[in-house]
Design a protein around this motif. Structure first.
Motif, PDB file in Angstrom:
ATOM      1  N   ASN A 143     -43.244  -0.862 -22.342  1.00 54.54           N
ATOM      2  CA  ASN A 143     -42.971  -2.224 -21.617  1.00 54.54           C
ATOM      3  C   ASN A 143     -41.911  -2.989 -21.617  1.00 54.54           C
ATOM      4  O   ASN A 143     -41.585  -3.210 -22.847  1.00 54.54           O
ATOM      5  CB  ASN A 143     -44.520  -2.948 -21.185  1.00 54.54           C
ATOM      6  CG  ASN A 143     -44.721  -3.227 -22.458  1.00 54.54           C
ATOM      7  OD1 ASN A 143     -44.133  -3.683 -23.712  1.00 54.54           O
ATOM      8  ND2 ASN A 143     -46.401  -2.382 -22.227  1.00 54.54           N
ATOM      9  N   ASP A 144     -42.345  -4.574 -21.084  1.00 52.74           N
ATOM     10  CA  ASP A 144     -41.350  -5.845 -21.202  1.00 52.74           C
ATOM     11  C   ASP A 144     -41.915  -5.947 -22.805  1.00 52.74           C
ATOM     12  O   ASP A 144     -41.065  -6.560 -23.676  1.00 52.74           O
ATOM     13  CB  ASP A 144     -41.686  -6.818 -20.281  1.00 52.74           C
ATOM     14  CG  ASP A 144     -40.488  -5.823 -19.238  1.00 52.74           C
ATOM     15  OD1 ASP A 144     -40.130  -5.398 -18.922  1.00 52.74           O
ATOM     16  OD2 ASP A 144     -41.209  -6.737 -18.094  1.00 52.74           O
ATOM     17  N   PHE A 145     -43.112  -5.831 -23.549  1.00 51.34           N
ATOM     18  CA  PHE A 145     -43.345  -6.765 -24.866  1.00 51.34           C
ATOM     19  C   PHE A 145     -43.025  -5.715 -25.779  1.00 51.34           C
ATOM     20  O   PHE A 145     -42.858  -6.008 -26.914  1.00 51.34           O
ATOM     21  CB  PHE A 145     -44.693  -6.798 -24.335  1.00 51.34           C
ATOM     22  CG  PHE A 145     -45.102  -7.448 -25.584  1.00 51.34           C
ATOM     23  CD1 PHE A 145     -45.085  -8.811 -25.917  1.00 51.34           C
ATOM     24  CD2 PHE A 145     -45.929  -6.932 -26.600  1.00 51.34           C
ATOM     25  CE1 PHE A 145     -45.322  -9.350 -26.970  1.00 51.34           C
ATOM     26  CE2 PHE A 145     -46.528  -7.869 -27.958  1.00 51.34           C
ATOM     27  CZ  PHE A 145     -46.720  -8.625 -27.859  1.00 51.34           C
ATOM     28  N   ASN A 146     -43.612  -4.176 -25.857  1.00 49.39           N
ATOM     29  CA  ASN A 146     -42.903  -3.421 -26.926  1.00 49.39           C
ATOM     30  C   ASN A 146     -41.622  -2.878 -27.310  1.00 49.39           C
ATOM     31  O   ASN A 146     -41.032  -2.537 -27.757  1.00 49.39           O
ATOM     32  CB  ASN A 146     -43.636  -3.137 -27.468  1.00 49.39           C
ATOM     33  CG  ASN A 146     -44.126  -1.630 -25.803  1.00 49.39           C
ATOM     34  OD1 ASN A 146     -43.255  -1.292 -25.149  1.00 49.39           O
ATOM     35  ND2 ASN A 146     -45.977  -1.201 -25.938  1.00 49.39           N
ATOM     36  N   SER A 147     -41.174  -2.488 -26.081  1.00 49.79           N
ATOM     37  CA  SER A 147     -39.716  -2.104 -25.373  1.00 49.79           C
ATOM     38  C   SER A 147     -38.615  -2.682 -26.759  1.00 49.79           C
ATOM     39  O   SER A 147     -37.967  -1.609 -27.785  1.00 49.79           O
ATOM     40  CB  SER A 147     -39.407  -2.119 -24.192  1.00 49.79           C
ATOM     41  OG  SER A 147     -38.572  -3.154 -23.868  1.00 49.79           O
ATOM     42  N   GLU A 148     -38.066  -3.439 -26.815  1.00 53.87           N
ATOM     43  CA  GLU A 148     -36.964  -4.462 -27.940  1.00 53.87           C
ATOM     44  C   GLU A 148     -37.239  -3.764 -28.903  1.00 53.87           C
ATOM     45  O   GLU A 148     -36.732  -3.406 -29.960  1.00 53.87           O
ATOM     46  CB  GLU A 148     -36.696  -5.593 -28.096  1.00 53.87           C
ATOM     47  CG  GLU A 148     -36.530  -6.296 -26.924  1.00 53.87           C
ATOM     48  CD  GLU A 148     -35.812  -7.590 -26.620  1.00 53.87           C
ATOM     49  OE1 GLU A 148     -35.936  -7.876 -27.548  1.00 53.87           O
ATOM     50  OE2 GLU A 148     -36.123  -8.010 -25.333  1.00 53.87           O
ATOM     51  N   PHE A 149     -39.151  -3.885 -29.631  1.00 56.90           N
ATOM     52  CA  PHE A 149     -39.001  -3.291 -30.850  1.00 56.90           C
ATOM     53  C   PHE A 149     -39.625  -1.918 -31.386  1.00 56.90           C
ATOM     54  O   PHE A 149     -38.805  -1.726 -32.393  1.00 56.90           O
ATOM     55  CB  PHE A 149     -40.596  -4.199 -31.432  1.00 56.90           C
ATOM     56  CG  PHE A 149     -41.262  -3.634 -32.356  1.00 56.90           C
ATOM     57  CD1 PHE A 149     -40.979  -4.237 -33.456  1.00 56.90           C
ATOM     58  CD2 PHE A 149     -41.964  -2.199 -32.751  1.00 56.90           C
ATOM     59  CE1 PHE A 149     -41.256  -3.906 -35.208  1.00 56.90           C
ATOM     60  CE2 PHE A 149     -42.553  -1.822 -34.030  1.00 56.90           C
ATOM     61  CZ  PHE A 149     -42.376  -2.803 -35.423  1.00 56.90           C
ATOM     62  N   GLN A 150     -39.649  -1.304 -29.942  1.00 54.45           N
ATOM     63  CA  GLN A 150     -39.360   0.174 -29.987  1.00 54.45           C
ATOM     64  C   GLN A 150     -38.245   0.564 -30.389  1.00 54.45           C
ATOM     65  O   GLN A 150     -37.360   1.083 -31.040  1.00 54.45           O
ATOM     66  CB  GLN A 150     -40.025   0.796 -29.048  1.00 54.45           C
ATOM     67  CG  GLN A 150     -41.389   0.774 -29.049  1.00 54.45           C
ATOM     68  CD  GLN A 150     -42.328   1.196 -30.120  1.00 54.45           C
ATOM     69  OE1 GLN A 150     -41.722   2.717 -30.648  1.00 54.45           O
ATOM     70  NE2 GLN A 150     -43.315   0.969 -31.044  1.00 54.45           N
ATOM     71  N   ASN A 151     -37.065  -0.207 -29.684  1.00 57.62           N
ATOM     72  CA  ASN A 151     -35.365   0.390 -29.464  1.00 57.62           C
ATOM     73  C   ASN A 151     -35.440  -0.065 -30.991  1.00 57.62           C
ATOM     74  O   ASN A 151     -34.656   0.863 -32.075  1.00 57.62           O
ATOM     75  CB  ASN A 151     -35.316  -0.392 -28.721  1.00 57.62           C
ATOM     76  CG  ASN A 151     -33.274   0.004 -28.880  1.00 57.62           C
ATOM     77  OD1 ASN A 151     -32.728  -0.686 -29.290  1.00 57.62           O
ATOM     78  ND2 ASN A 151     -32.650   0.825 -27.521  1.00 57.62           N
ATOM     79  N   PHE A 152     -35.135  -0.820 -32.258  1.00 58.09           N
ATOM     80  CA  PHE A 152     -34.845  -1.551 -33.112  1.00 58.09           C
ATOM     81  C   PHE A 152     -35.783  -0.179 -34.057  1.00 58.09           C
ATOM     82  O   PHE A 152     -35.110   0.288 -34.423  1.00 58.09           O
ATOM     83  CB  PHE A 152     -35.733  -2.785 -33.241  1.00 58.09           C
ATOM     84  CG  PHE A 152     -35.768  -2.969 -34.785  1.00 58.09           C
ATOM     85  CD1 PHE A 152     -34.207  -3.715 -35.212  1.00 58.09           C
ATOM     86  CD2 PHE A 152     -36.665  -2.949 -35.234  1.00 58.09           C
ATOM     87  CE1 PHE A 152     -33.882  -3.746 -36.657  1.00 58.09           C
ATOM     88  CE2 PHE A 152     -36.694  -3.188 -37.287  1.00 58.09           C
ATOM     89  CZ  PHE A 152     -35.366  -3.743 -37.955  1.00 58.09           C
ATOM     90  N   ILE A 153     -37.290   0.316 -34.455  1.00 55.58           N
ATOM     91  CA  ILE A 153     -37.213   0.762 -35.224  1.00 55.58           C
ATOM     92  C   ILE A 153     -36.738   2.295 -35.228  1.00 55.58           C
ATOM     93  O   ILE A 153     -36.615   3.011 -35.902  1.00 55.58           O
ATOM     94  CB  ILE A 153     -39.226   1.127 -35.529  1.00 55.58           C
ATOM     95  CG1 ILE A 153     -39.698   1.421 -33.731  1.00 55.58           C
ATOM     96  CG2 ILE A 153     -39.943  -0.589 -35.559  1.00 55.58           C
ATOM     97  CD1 ILE A 153     -41.067   1.563 -33.862  1.00 55.58           C
TER      98      ILE A 153
END
Length: 113
Positions: free
Chosen positions: A29-39
């Protein structure tokens, strides 16, 4: 998507299995997608595919770390991943302590092995 992301996603699928990864991707979602992309880029591409440590040793290290941290959900996840990668119960029990043995047995029971 970057090539690092795609390579990381492939590594993540190899380690955790398609079912787990597909489920995590449906929860983006908008909240977790950047972190998931990073990991996915950093952990699964940069760390898990480094050539200095073979995959079996890397898996032992992750299991041992999860035991030390008491991260039993992650431990069970990686027990299942290790079994799917060809680890036997005998391989896994070499790093076990009392509580870890009980947690691993839960995974073996669920996997019917």
């Amino acid at each position: 998507m970057s090539n690092d992301y795609e390579e990381g996603l492939e590594s993540r699928r190899q380690v955790l299995g398609d079912e787990w990864v597909d489920r995590s991707l449906t929860n983006l979602n908008d909240f977790n997608s950047e972190f998931q992309n990073f990991i996915t880029r950093y952990v699964w591409k940069e760390i898990w595919t480094r050539p200095g440590i073979d995959q079996k040793t890397r898996r032992y290290m992750v299991l041992s770390t999860m035991i030390a941290l008491g991260r039993w959900e992650e431990f069970r996840l990686h027990i299942g991943a290790a079994v799917r990668a060809g680890f036997t119960k005998d391989d896994i029990k070499e790093i076990m302590g009392n509580h870890a043995t009980a947690e691993a047995q839960r995974v073996f029971d669920e996997m019917k092995i």
